[in-house]
Design a protein around this motif. Structure first.
Motif, PDB file in Angstrom:
ATOM      1  N   ARG A  66       0.804  -1.227   0.000  1.00  0.00           N
ATOM      2  CA  ARG A  66       0.000   0.000   0.000  1.00  0.00           C
ATOM      3  C   ARG A  66       0.836   1.275   0.000  1.00  0.00           C
ATOM      4  N   PRO A  67       1.905   1.373   0.802  1.00  0.00           N
ATOM      5  CA  PRO A  67       2.687   2.621   0.771  1.00  0.00           C
ATOM      6  C   PRO A  67       3.476   2.815  -0.515  1.00  0.00           C
ATOM      7  N   HIS A  68       3.497   1.808  -1.372  1.00  0.00           N
ATOM      8  CA  HIS A  68       4.355   1.836  -2.550  1.00  0.00           C
ATOM      9  C   HIS A  68       3.566   1.865  -3.856  1.00  0.00           C
ATOM     10  N   GLY A  69       2.309   2.255  -3.785  1.00  0.00           N
ATOM     11  CA  GLY A  69       1.496   2.390  -4.986  1.00  0.00           C
ATOM     12  C   GLY A  69       1.066   1.085  -5.599  1.00  0.00           C
ATOM     13  N   ILE A  70       1.112   0.004  -4.843  1.00  0.00           N
ATOM     14  CA  ILE A  70       0.721  -1.313  -5.350  1.00  0.00           C
ATOM     15  C   ILE A  70      -0.745  -1.553  -5.027  1.00  0.00           C
ATOM     16  N   ALA A  71      -1.500  -1.983  -6.023  1.00  0.00           N
ATOM     17  CA  ALA A  71      -2.941  -2.199  -5.829  1.00  0.00           C
ATOM     18  C   ALA A  71      -3.427  -3.312  -6.740  1.00  0.00           C
ATOM     19  N   TRP A  72      -4.488  -3.983  -6.282  1.00  0.00           N
ATOM     20  CA  TRP A  72      -5.172  -5.004  -7.077  1.00  0.00           C
ATOM     21  C   TRP A  72      -6.369  -4.382  -7.773  1.00  0.00           C
ATOM     22  N   GLN A  73      -6.509  -4.701  -9.071  1.00  0.00           N
ATOM     23  CA  GLN A  73      -7.632  -4.192  -9.848  1.00  0.00           C
ATOM     24  C   GLN A  73      -8.129  -5.281 -10.792  1.00  0.00           C
ATOM     25  N   ARG A  74      -9.382  -5.178 -11.170  1.00  0.00           N
ATOM     26  CA  ARG A  74      -9.933  -6.113 -12.161  1.00  0.00           C
ATOM     27  C   ARG A  74      -9.404  -5.757 -13.543  1.00  0.00           C
ATOM     28  N   ASN A  75      -8.978  -6.778 -14.300  1.00  0.00           N
ATOM     29  CA  ASN A  75      -8.567  -6.543 -15.675  1.00  0.00           C
ATOM     30  C   ASN A  75      -9.803  -6.591 -16.587  1.00  0.00           C
ATOM     31  N   PRO A  76      -9.655  -6.357 -17.880  1.00  0.00           N
ATOM     32  CA  PRO A  76     -10.832  -6.331 -18.757  1.00  0.00           C
ATOM     33  C   PRO A  76     -11.660  -7.618 -18.754  1.00  0.00           C
ATOM     34  N   ASP A  77     -11.056  -8.749 -18.383  1.00  0.00           N
ATOM     35  CA  ASP A  77     -11.791 -10.007 -18.331  1.00  0.00           C
ATOM     36  C   ASP A  77     -12.428 -10.255 -16.965  1.00  0.00           C
ATOM     37  N   GLY A  78     -12.252  -9.316 -16.058  1.00  0.00           N
ATOM     38  CA  GLY A  78     -12.835  -9.463 -14.730  1.00  0.00           C
ATOM     39  C   GLY A  78     -11.960 -10.177 -13.729  1.00  0.00           C
ATOM     40  N   ASP A  79     -10.724 -10.519 -14.104  1.00  0.00           N
ATOM     41  CA  ASP A  79      -9.809 -11.194 -13.191  1.00  0.00           C
ATOM     42  C   ASP A  79      -8.988 -10.170 -12.414  1.00  0.00           C
TER      43      ASP A  79
END
Length: 236
Positions: free
Chosen positions: A178-191
């Protein structure tokens, strides 16, 4: 104590020893380098090159797989699927060209809970979190207040007189993106895929094969998680 689980015998006998965790977490390169005393049989075993393979079943023929190098200098993370004899590599950790940032916390927690259902003697929280936690990377949505007690329980209390024992705060230093700009996001396929942005000079770089558009086996991983969910649903 972490031993007594349905894990390879050569691993079971080491899980309650500081020497194992020092080597496994790259605090030292070899078990025999420890300042603790080992008998001749232990030293002979520790110098063998045979890897230790840990399969963590979640149901439906799916499993998370840890392949621990015999010299404790490499840990591969893979997955087994029911339609192939091949282990799909999804991450690895060494001291050179590592790519350990593979798992969301919610996924590892799900896998550990499903594994405890498949084999009730594999308690949760316990060795699944302790061993595979090195492949977790935390993002802004993760709740440390909920995660910390689970990791504390997974490692358990140190044996009397232990000079080294894995600690949750040290794990958080490595796993908290979190302090380093790292994040989880959904890709275009929803993964779920992981990325790093928004920090000019991060104190920790992202090393992952699970980025959007990568060759990560997203579909197979989706099926593994679905199998784990089905295992839990069956006992609710």
């Amino acid at each position: 104590m972490l031993s007594g689980m349905p894990l390879p015998v050569e691993l079971q006998k080491r899980l309650d020893t500081p020497e194992f965790w020092r080597a496994y977490l790259f605090q030292e390169n070899h078990l025999e380098d420890s300042d603790e005393d080992w008998d001749d049989e232990d030293v002979e075993d520790d110098t063998e090159d045979e890897p230790i393979v840990v399969e963590i079943p979640v149901g439906g023929g799916y499993a998370l797989v840890l392949d621990i190098g015999g010299e404790f200098d490499m840990v591969d993370l893979g997955m087994r699927t029911p339609d192939s004899a091949e282990i799909l590599e999804i991450g690895w950790d060494d001291q050179a060209h590592r790519h350990p940032d593979t798992l969301r916390w919610a996924e590892l927690d799900l896998i550990a809970r499903a594994a405890a259902v498949v084999d009730p003697t594999l308690r949760h929280p316990g060795p699944v979190l302790a061993l595979a936690g090195r492949f977790v990377i935390l993002g802004p949505a993760d709740d440390l207040d909920a995660i910390t007690p689970l990791m504390d329980a997974a490692y358990g209390p140190p044996p009397p007189g232990a000079g080294f024992w894995p600690r949750t705060r040290d794990w958080l230093d490595r796993a908290d993106g979190r302090p380093h700009g790292i994040a989880w996001q959904r890709n275009p396929d929803g993964d779920w895929a992981v990325d790093q942005a928004g920090t000019d000079n991060p104190g920790r770089d992202l090393y992952s094969v699970r980025r959007s558009g990568s060759a990560f086996p997203f579909a197979a991983w989706r099926h593994l998680l679905a199998a784990a969910e089905a295992t839990l649903a069956a006992v609710r």
